[in-house]
Design a protein around this motif. Structure first.
Motif, mmCIF file in Angstrom:
data_model
loop_
_atom_site.group_PDB
_atom_site.id
_atom_site.type_symbol
_atom_site.label_atom_id
_atom_site.label_comp_id
_atom_site.label_asym_id
_atom_site.label_seq_id
_atom_site.Cartn_x
_atom_site.Cartn_y
_atom_site.Cartn_z
ATOM 1 N N PRO A 56 0.818 -1.225 0.000
ATOM 2 C CA PRO A 56 0.000 0.000 0.000
ATOM 3 C C PRO A 56 0.843 1.263 0.000
ATOM 4 C CG PRO A 56 -0.077 -1.077 2.151
ATOM 5 C CD PRO A 56 0.593 -2.028 1.221
ATOM 6 N N LEU A 57 2.035 1.190 0.588
ATOM 7 C CA LEU A 57 2.884 2.383 0.649
ATOM 8 C C LEU A 57 3.355 2.793 -0.739
ATOM 9 C CD1 LEU A 57 4.271 4.486 2.389
ATOM 10 C CD2 LEU A 57 6.154 2.870 2.755
ATOM 11 N N VAL A 58 3.759 1.818 -1.564
ATOM 12 C CA VAL A 58 4.209 2.132 -2.928
ATOM 13 C C VAL A 58 3.050 2.684 -3.756
ATOM 14 C CG1 VAL A 58 5.016 1.098 -5.095
ATOM 15 C CG2 VAL A 58 6.159 0.536 -2.939
ATOM 16 N N VAL A 59 1.862 2.088 -3.610
ATOM 17 C CA VAL A 59 0.683 2.601 -4.330
ATOM 18 C C VAL A 59 0.393 4.040 -3.913
ATOM 19 C CG1 VAL A 59 -1.812 2.323 -4.642
ATOM 20 C CG2 VAL A 59 -0.322 0.318 -4.638
ATOM 21 N N PRO A 68 9.421 6.775 -8.370
ATOM 22 C CA PRO A 68 10.527 6.575 -7.421
ATOM 23 C C PRO A 68 11.333 7.845 -7.121
ATOM 24 C CG PRO A 68 11.250 5.934 -9.596
ATOM 25 C CD PRO A 68 9.828 6.428 -9.754
ATOM 26 N N ALA A 69 11.031 8.945 -7.826
ATOM 27 C CA ALA A 69 11.860 10.148 -7.704
ATOM 28 C C ALA A 69 11.939 10.660 -6.274
ATOM 29 C CB ALA A 69 11.324 11.250 -8.623
ATOM 30 N N ALA A 198 9.574 9.054 1.765
ATOM 31 C CA ALA A 198 10.910 8.462 1.710
ATOM 32 C C ALA A 198 11.295 7.867 3.058
ATOM 33 C CB ALA A 198 11.930 9.515 1.287
ATOM 34 N N ILE A 199 10.977 8.581 4.145
ATOM 35 C CA ILE A 199 11.303 8.078 5.482
ATOM 36 C C ILE A 199 10.574 6.763 5.755
ATOM 37 C CG2 ILE A 199 11.117 8.557 7.949
ATOM 38 C CD1 ILE A 199 11.389 11.544 7.257
ATOM 39 N N ALA A 200 9.275 6.704 5.410
ATOM 40 C CA ALA A 200 8.485 5.490 5.642
ATOM 41 C C ALA A 200 8.960 4.341 4.753
ATOM 42 C CB ALA A 200 7.010 5.777 5.387
ATOM 43 N N PHE A 201 9.266 4.647 3.478
ATOM 44 C CA PHE A 201 9.659 3.603 2.535
ATOM 45 C C PHE A 201 10.968 2.943 2.961
ATOM 46 C CE2 PHE A 201 12.014 2.134 -1.184
ATOM 47 C CZ PHE A 201 11.087 1.322 -1.806
ATOM 48 N N TRP A 202 11.981 3.760 3.254
ATOM 49 C CA TRP A 202 13.286 3.179 3.590
ATOM 50 C C TRP A 202 13.245 2.466 4.934
ATOM 51 C CZ3 TRP A 202 15.744 2.196 -0.387
ATOM 52 C CH2 TRP A 202 15.843 3.088 -1.460
ATOM 53 N N ALA A 233 -1.166 -8.240 9.047
ATOM 54 C CA ALA A 233 -0.314 -7.382 9.872
ATOM 55 C C ALA A 233 0.395 -6.349 9.006
ATOM 56 C CB ALA A 233 0.707 -8.230 10.633
ATOM 57 N N GLY A 234 0.885 -6.785 7.846
ATOM 58 C CA GLY A 234 1.566 -5.860 6.950
ATOM 59 C C GLY A 234 0.632 -4.861 6.305
ATOM 60 N N LEU A 235 -0.489 -5.348 5.786
ATOM 61 C CA LEU A 235 -1.415 -4.460 5.073
ATOM 62 C C LEU A 235 -2.037 -3.431 6.012
ATOM 63 C CD1 LEU A 235 -3.230 -6.999 2.700
ATOM 64 C CD2 LEU A 235 -1.394 -5.398 2.137
ATOM 65 N N THR A 236 -2.476 -3.868 7.186
ATOM 66 C CA THR A 236 -3.087 -2.917 8.123
ATOM 67 C C THR A 236 -2.047 -1.925 8.635
ATOM 68 O OG1 THR A 236 -2.790 -4.570 9.881
ATOM 69 C CG2 THR A 236 -4.968 -4.411 8.867
#
Length: 311
Positions: A56-59, A68-69, A198-202, A233-236
């Motif tokens: 969900p984060l990438v979406v 990705p920029a 970016a902070i959440a993704f990395w 757990a991951g999706l929520t």
């Protein structure tokens, strides 16, 4: 009409709704972790929680045209420090959840803003105000009340009554609050140049790798039921982070703060209805101390930010 009743705009109500929704997602994540924990190793749970949160984060980042920029960074070591603190906190928090009721673990997490305010004094040069000191005293009192039954059992040498598993869960929760506060200090520093996405993704990438590193220690092939809980757990967790991020777009933190404590209500109901674990006397006695400490500390921080804006 609802906006008039609550004294806020439609945007404020939207922000409050998203903050409440993020709390519901958070409770879903915590309950999924607890339901998977009897049969799945801790590191494997951390991996699934982080890896599936990336979906969900990438979406979300694609929708905001930040992928990705928007992931480029000039501060990789800052992300590494944040991820190490947050990643260890994820391990300790999940370990605490297996030893405590969900509501107990969540209640102790309200110590985080108190510890954060003290770290801000030490690391960010902020002032230790009387309100922050009062929050610290209330927080310590709440923890003392919370562990009182086990401490009294130890003093009375009643070994049968001493619950070492619960005590270790409380210790892990306190460590989690400390590590989380440290991670939030690092996020404050990163936020000056890095996007929230970016902070959440990395962080999700780093904790996925941290969980994966435990594979040689012995993972299991989960049952279909446990696999569902791992994915949930991951999706929520991912959707909860998105809802919380969006809430700050529409409403100020001070407007949403009272509704954050609804999470504790959901967890009490969850423990009662799903895990058949009603709150104990020490929990109920500690609630006003810990919530009061958290509220006082938050109010002190909000006043400080307001004064800075007026300058």
């Amino acid at each position: 009409m609802a906006a008039m009743i609550l004294g806020g705009s439609d945007d404020t109500l939207r922000g409050i709704g998203l903050r409440v929704l993020s709390g519901v997602f958070f409770v879903g994540m915590v309950s999924s972790v607890k339901l998977a924990s009897p049969s799945v190793p801790l590191g494997q749970i951390v991996f699934f929680r982080s890896a599936f949160a990336l979906l969900p984060l990438v979406v979300f980042l694609l929708w905001r045209q930040e992928f990705p920029a928007g992931l480029r960074t000039e501060r990789p070591f800052g992300h590494l420090a944040r991820s190490m603190l947050g990643g260890i906190a994820m391990f300790t928090s999940f370990a605490a959840i297996t030893r405590l009721s969900v509501a107990e673990a969540v209640l102790l997490s309200y110590l985080t803003p108190i510890i954060l305010s003290l770290l801000a004094v030490r690391l960010l040069g902020e002032r230790l105000t009387p309100a922050r000191a009062a929050g610290l005293v209330l927080g310590i009192s709440g923890v003392a009340i919370f562990v009182a039954p086990d401490l009294l059992a130890e003093i009375g040498r009643d070994a049968a009554a001493l619950d070492l598993r619960r005590l270790s869960g409380i210790g892990l929760s306190l460590l989690t609050a400390l590590l989380t506060a440290g991670a939030l200090v690092q996020i404050r520093k990163l936020a000056a140049t890095e996007s929230a996405g970016a902070i959440a993704f990395w962080f999700a990438v780093a904790t996925s790798l941290g969980g994966l590193a435990t594979w040689p220690l012995g993972w299991v092939w989960p049952t279909p039921e446990a696999a569902v809980f791992l994915v949930l757990a991951g999706l929520t967790g991912g959707f909860g982070h998105i809802a919380m991020t969006l809430s700050f777009k529409y409403a100020e933190a001070s407007a949403m703060a009272p509704f954050e404590y609804l999470t504790l209500v959901w967890t009490i109901l969850l423990d009662w209805l799903v895990f058949r674990s009603p709150p104990g006397a020490s929990f109920l006695l500690a609630v006003p101390f810990l919530l009061g400490a958290s509220a006082i500390t938050f109010a002190a921080g909000a006043r400080l930010q307001f004064r800075r804006k007026r300058r």
